[in-house]
Design a protein around this motif. Structure first.
Motif, PDB file in Angstrom:
ATOM      1  N   VAL A   1     -49.637  64.485 -20.251  1.00 33.39           N
ATOM      2  CA  VAL A   1     -50.758  64.114 -19.387  1.00 33.39           C
ATOM      3  C   VAL A   1     -52.068  64.194 -20.163  1.00 33.39           C
ATOM      4  CG1 VAL A   1     -52.099  64.801 -17.379  1.00 33.39           C
ATOM      5  CG2 VAL A   1     -49.604  64.773 -17.250  1.00 33.39           C
ATOM      6  N   ALA A   2     -52.256  65.282 -20.911  1.00 27.41           N
ATOM      7  CA  ALA A   2     -53.490  65.434 -21.684  1.00 27.41           C
ATOM      8  C   ALA A   2     -53.630  64.313 -22.709  1.00 27.41           C
ATOM      9  CB  ALA A   2     -53.500  66.797 -22.376  1.00 27.41           C
ATOM     10  N   THR A   3     -52.531  63.951 -23.355  1.00 26.46           N
ATOM     11  CA  THR A   3     -52.567  62.862 -24.335  1.00 26.46           C
ATOM     12  C   THR A   3     -52.861  61.530 -23.658  1.00 26.46           C
ATOM     13  OG1 THR A   3     -50.967  64.035 -25.730  1.00 26.46           O
ATOM     14  CG2 THR A   3     -51.252  61.675 -26.122  1.00 26.46           C
ATOM     15  N   ALA A   4     -52.246  61.284 -22.502  1.00 28.37           N
ATOM     16  CA  ALA A   4     -52.502  60.039 -21.769  1.00 28.37           C
ATOM     17  C   ALA A   4     -53.969  59.929 -21.382  1.00 28.37           C
ATOM     18  CB  ALA A   4     -51.611  59.975 -20.528  1.00 28.37           C
ATOM     19  N   ARG A   5     -54.549  61.034 -20.958  1.00 23.08           N
ATOM     20  CA  ARG A   5     -55.966  61.023 -20.598  1.00 23.08           C
ATOM     21  C   ARG A   5     -56.848  60.723 -21.805  1.00 23.08           C
ATOM     22  NH1 ARG A   5     -55.667  66.291 -16.579  1.00 23.08           N
ATOM     23  NH2 ARG A   5     -55.554  65.121 -14.609  1.00 23.08           N
ATOM     24  N   ASP A   6     -56.523  61.328 -22.945  1.00 24.56           N
ATOM     25  CA  ASP A   6     -57.318  61.079 -24.158  1.00 24.56           C
ATOM     26  C   ASP A   6     -57.230  59.620 -24.577  1.00 24.56           C
ATOM     27  OD1 ASP A   6     -58.098  63.714 -24.271  1.00 24.56           O
ATOM     28  OD2 ASP A   6     -56.573  64.308 -25.727  1.00 24.56           O
ATOM     29  N   ILE A   7     -56.018  59.059 -24.530  1.00 25.47           N
ATOM     30  CA  ILE A   7     -55.838  57.662 -24.929  1.00 25.47           C
ATOM     31  C   ILE A   7     -56.548  56.737 -23.949  1.00 25.47           C
ATOM     32  CG2 ILE A   7     -54.117  55.823 -25.177  1.00 25.47           C
ATOM     33  CD1 ILE A   7     -52.221  57.903 -26.347  1.00 25.47           C
TER      34      ILE A   7
END
Length: 401
Positions: A338-344
């Motif tokens: 989730v954190a990676t998806a938000r950053d991307i």
């Protein structure tokens, strides 16, 4: 001598081609008997689902979707990956007689991990025990086993307890002069292609009886033939229930796209590496379990990126996904995804959506996390923990061991 080797190798190639053709026909027949499933589809309608998950789902057209906005789906092994693994297995089988008779070693032969014991997995294997008071040489026992085991499709092994010690090992990984007391044959009852068939289990049993006869040993079966088939069915139901993929979409604003160069840049910035199946992956370097914590694919028909056309790619979205049963700590892996998806999404100017293209809120993410933890709890209660070696064998990640 060179001519002899050449003739042997030609014979091996012929055997491998014939066997591969038979396996490919069987695989195609199995595929015709069941529906095609990919990351965009839900698990088969007849697959049992835990009551807690049934209570948390609602109907959306012909698909069943978690109220947490994450779709449950069965992951199927790609055709080319299955074919590569079968070719490699056939090569190992075909070259083993050379190793037994001439001392030649196949370059792909696995090596035993130092100090590790290799044992059957009582949770998912059907075993035949061949106890013995006298030692038997590795090449003698393995030679008998290899004469017939090519008839089997499921993963199978011959284990031996080193004579005068308690150390167990896989005979295919040992030196030719190793001697054993007790022997154990094991075959996996369920794999990602389904449960073992009655005919294959019967063939495996006959191999065990033949070995017992030629080595003059008794046979012991912890499970009867009927119990083995019942265990296989129970394991298949377990796999149908918990083969869950959690996924998140990252999509651009309406009528816009993500450029390939921007995707590549943001993926690298997030620590994702381009690799297998033309996806991006976050490697797992902190815990047991799957080799990847999660992966990222292009949200289109092919679901893959073309490494030679980053400057031409115009993507309508991305999908980040993870296998819940293959993650050692699935809740933590989901949080990282989730954190990676938000950053991307932030870097590309996109937003998060569920798999029916509705906004994915903080509340929805919290509900997903809770349900993933419920799946982990139920798997542990069954005796197979997420990310364990047993789980990886069942849920298509055995190659990571």
């Amino acid at each position: 001598m060179d001519l002899q080797y050449a003739l042997l190798l030609i014979g091996i190639v012929v055997v491998a081609v014939v066997a591969l053709s038979a396996l490919d026909k069987a695989r195609l027949r199995r595929q015709r008997e069941r529906p095609e499933v990919d990351l965009g589809n839900f698990t088969r309608d007849d697959a049992p689902v835990p009551q807690s998950l049934l209570n948390a789902t609602r109907e959306e057209g012909s698909e069943k979707v978690l109220r947490s906005d994450i779709e449950i789906t069965t992951r199927e092994k790609p055709h080319d990956e299955i074919q590569r693994e079968e070719i490699q297995r056939l090569e190992e089988v075909a070259t083993m007689p050379l190793d037994l008779t001439t001392g030649l070693r196949h370059p792909r032969r696995r090596q035993a991990a130092p100090g590790r014991e290799y044992l059957s997995d009582e949770k998912i294997d059907f075993v035949i025990q061949l106890p013995g008071d006298r030692p038997v040489a590795r090449n003698t026992a393995l030679g008998i086993f290899m004469q017939e085991e090519y008839k089997l499709n499921k993963a199978r092994h011959l284990y031996g307890q080193h004579y005068r010690t308690s150390h167990w090992s896989d005979l295919q990984l040992d030196r030719s002069n190793t001697q054993y007391g007790d022997l154990t044959l094991a075959i996996q009852l369920v794999d990602p292609r389904g449960a073992i068939e009655e005919t294959e289990l019967n063939t495996f049993t006959q191999i065990g009886l033949r070995m017992a006869d030629e080595l003059q040993r008794l046979t012991k079966l912890p499970l009867s033939f009927e119990q083995g088939l019942a265990r296989a069915q129970a394991l298949q139901e377990f796999c149908n229930t918990y083969d869950v993929i959690a996924g998140i979409y990252v999509v651009p604003e309406e009528h816009k796209t993500f450029s390939g160069i921007a995707i590549q840049m943001e993926a690298n910035r997030a620590g994702l590496e381009y690799g297998a199946r033309n996806f991006f992956h976050l490697k797992n370097v902190v815990a047991p379990g799957s080799r990847y914590l999660f992966s990222m694919a292009n949200l289109n028909d092919s679901s893959a990126f073309d490494p030679g056309a980053w400057d031409k790619l115009e993507s309508k979205g991305l999908t980040l996904f993870m296998s819940v049963p293959c993650a050692y700590h699935p809740g933590a892996a989901f949080d990282k995804m989730v954190a990676t998806a938000r950053d991307i999404a932030r870097g590309l100017g996109g937003t998060l959506q569920d798999q029916v293209h509705r906004p994915l809120t903080d509340k929805g993410i919290a509900v997903i996390h809770h349900q993933i933890e419920a799946i982990e709890e139920k798997m542990r209660a069954y005796g197979i923990s997420p990310g364990s070696e047993t789980a990886l064998k069942l849920f298509n990640e055995a190659a990571t061991l």
